[in-house]
Write an enzyme that holds these catalytic residues in place. Structure first.
Site, PDB file in Angstrom:
ATOM      1  N   HIS A  29       3.780   3.511  12.861  1.00 51.34           N
ATOM      2  CA  HIS A  29       2.866   4.661  12.994  1.00 51.34           C
ATOM      3  C   HIS A  29       3.479   5.779  13.830  1.00 51.34           C
ATOM      4  O   HIS A  29       2.790   6.490  14.556  1.00 51.34           O
ATOM      5  CB  HIS A  29       1.504   4.238  13.555  1.00 51.34           C
ATOM      6  N   HIS A  69       0.817  -1.217   0.000  1.00 52.46           N
ATOM      7  CA  HIS A  69       0.000   0.000   0.000  1.00 52.46           C
ATOM      8  C   HIS A  69       0.854   1.272   0.000  1.00 52.46           C
ATOM      9  O   HIS A  69       1.876   1.371   0.666  1.00 52.46           O
ATOM     10  CB  HIS A  69      -1.016  -0.007   1.139  1.00 52.46           C
ATOM     11  N   GLU A 122      -5.259   1.685   2.349  1.00 53.70           N
ATOM     12  CA  GLU A 122      -5.119   0.527   3.244  1.00 53.70           C
ATOM     13  C   GLU A 122      -5.323   0.930   4.693  1.00 53.70           C
ATOM     14  O   GLU A 122      -5.945   0.200   5.471  1.00 53.70           O
ATOM     15  CB  GLU A 122      -3.733  -0.107   3.050  1.00 53.70           C
ATOM     16  N   GLU A 123      -4.798   2.084   5.068  1.00 50.85           N
ATOM     17  CA  GLU A 123      -4.827   2.510   6.465  1.00 50.85           C
ATOM     18  C   GLU A 123      -6.239   2.825   6.971  1.00 50.85           C
ATOM     19  O   GLU A 123      -6.453   2.953   8.167  1.00 50.85           O
ATOM     20  CB  GLU A 123      -3.932   3.737   6.661  1.00 50.85           C
ATOM     21  N   ASP A 149       3.966  -6.053   3.560  1.00 52.24           N
ATOM     22  CA  ASP A 149       3.690  -4.962   4.490  1.00 52.24           C
ATOM     23  C   ASP A 149       4.610  -5.092   5.689  1.00 52.24           C
ATOM     24  O   ASP A 149       5.273  -6.122   5.865  1.00 52.24           O
ATOM     25  CB  ASP A 149       2.216  -5.013   4.940  1.00 52.24           C
TER      26      ASP A 149
END
Length: 327
Positions: A301, A60, A192-193, A215
Site C-alpha cells: 500500500h 484482484h 477487493e480493496e 495475493d
C-alpha cells in the site's frame, strides 16, 4: 517482466478496473476456452477440463486510490480514500486522475505532523479557481498514485503490485496449462480493496469445489519490522490464517505437498491482519475448500511495493501443479 510492468502501471482503483480488465482479456484470450466479464466487472477466463469438478483461482485487479469529494474556491481538491491509504505515504506524491490530469498531494499547515489526516489534505492540479478545476474534473472523480515500475536485480518495484503481481501469476499459469483434469476458472476480481466484493459474486456464480487466491502478503525481513516468518525471495507463501480465513487443512497440505514434489522453496504464512479474496470465497453458498498462495511483498500500500521475480516464478509453478488436485 514487461507484462508485470504494464499491469503495474495501469489505472485501476476499486470500482474503476476496466483499463486493467481490458488488458488482461487481451492476454488470456488465446489461452482459454472462453473469457467474459460479469455485471460487477470481474474477468472470468474458463478452461474446460475432463472431470465435472471446478477449481477457481482469484487475483484482484483493483488498487487503492482516492475519490474527489469537494473543490475549494481556489481549485484545490479534497478527497477521501478508496481502500487502505496512509496520509503519510500520500504526502508529496503525484497522483493521476481518471480524466488524465496530474496533481500533487499536500496538506494544510500542521505544527504536529503526527496529526496529519486525510481530511487535512488536498490535491493541487495547478489551477487557480474552482471554475478552472471544474472544467477538468467533477465530484466523484477517482485518482491513483502515479509511479513508474522498475527492476532492481531480482526485485520488481512498482505501484499496485497488490495485486497485479497475483494477476501476473495467474496469466502466466494459464499460458502453461494444457488439457487440465478439472474445469478451471481464472477470475481477475474487482473491488477487493473495499471488501472482497468481486470474489463474493464470482464464487456464487461459479460454485467451485476448490478455490485458491493469489495475493501479496507482508514480510518480516526489514529492520525492526513486525515479527513474521515470511521473507522476500524465500519462495511463495502458503497461507495458514489471516483475519478473513482459517485455511482448510486439505488445501494447505495439498499446496505444501505440491511445493515439495516440485522442489521449490515455500514458506508458511500466518498473517495477523488483513485478508484476501479467499475470505469471501470460502463462505460462498454451502462453503468451499479454499486457500491462498501469497507473494511476499515489502512496502504494501505504498507507491513502491517490492516483490521477488523468483517468488513470482515459483508461484506460477505451484498454481499449475495445484490444477491436478485429487478430489
Amino acid at each position: 517482466m514487461e507484462l508485470l510492468k504494464k499491469l503495474s502501471e495501469k489505472f485501476g482503483p476499486s470500482g474503476h478496473e476496466k483499463p486493467v480488465a481490458d488488458f488482461i482479456i487481451e492476454q488470456v484470450k488465446p489461452h482459454c476456452d472462453d473469457v467474459f466479464t460479469d455485471k460487477l466487472g470481474n474477468v472470468i477466463a474458463y478452461k474446460k477440463g475432463k472431470s465435472d469438478k471446478k477449481i477457481m483461482y482469484a487475483g484482484h485487479m483493483d488498487e487503492i486510490g482516492l475519490l474527489i469529494t469537494y473543490i475549494e474556491k481556489e481549485g484545490f481538491l479534497r478527497f477521501t480514500n478508496i481502500g487502505g491509504v496512509s496520509p503519510y505515504v500520500l504526502l508529496g506524491q503525484r497522483v493521476q486522475l481518471d480524466c488524465g490530469a496530474i496533481g500533487v498531494v499536500s496538506s494544510e499547515k500542521l505544527d504536529d505532523i503526527s496529526k496529519l489526516k486525510l481530511e487535512k489534505m488536498y490535491i493541487d492540479i495547478g489551477v487557480n479557481t474552482k471554475e478552472e478545476a471544474e472544467e477538468k474534473i467533477s465530484i466523484g472523480e477517482v485518482a491513483v498514485i502515479k509511479r513508474d515500475f522498475f527492476l532492481n536485480g531480482d526485485k520488481a518495484v512498482g505501484k499496485a503490485l497488490d495485486d497485479r503481481a497475483g494477476c501476473w501469476v495467474l496469466i502466466e499459469a494459464l499460458k502453461e496449462i494444457e488439457n487440465p483434469e478439472h474445469n478451471l476458472y481464472f477470475v481477475f476480481t474487482v473491488q477487493e480493496e473495499v471488501g472482497l466484493r468481486g470474489a463474493k459474486t464470482a464464487a456464487y456464480r461459479i460454485d467451485p469445489d476448490l478455490a485458491i487466491a493469489v495475493d501479496v502478503t507482508a514480510v518480516g525481513d526489514t529492520p525492526n519490522s513486525h515479527r513474521m516468518a515470511v521473507e522476500l525471495g524465500k519462495g511463495p507463501a502458503i497461507k495458514v490464517k489471516d483475519l478473513s480465513i482459517m485455511v482448510h487443512p486439505v488445501v494447505k497440505n495439498m499446496l505444501v505437498q505440491k511445493a515439495k514434489s516440485l522442489r521449490i522453496p515455500y514458506q508458511l504464512e500466518v498473517l495477523e491482519f488483513g485478508g484476501t479474496d479467499s475470505g469471501a470465497i470460502h463462505v460462498s453458498r454451502e462453503g468451499v475448500w479454499a486457500g491462498v498462495v501469497s507473494i511476499p511483498c515489502r512496502y504494501i500500500h505504498t507507491p513502491s511495493e517490492m516483490v521477488s521475480k523468483s517468488d513470482l516464478e515459483n508461484a506460477v509453478k505451484l498454481i499449475v501443479a495445484s490444477t491436478e488436485f485429487e478430489f
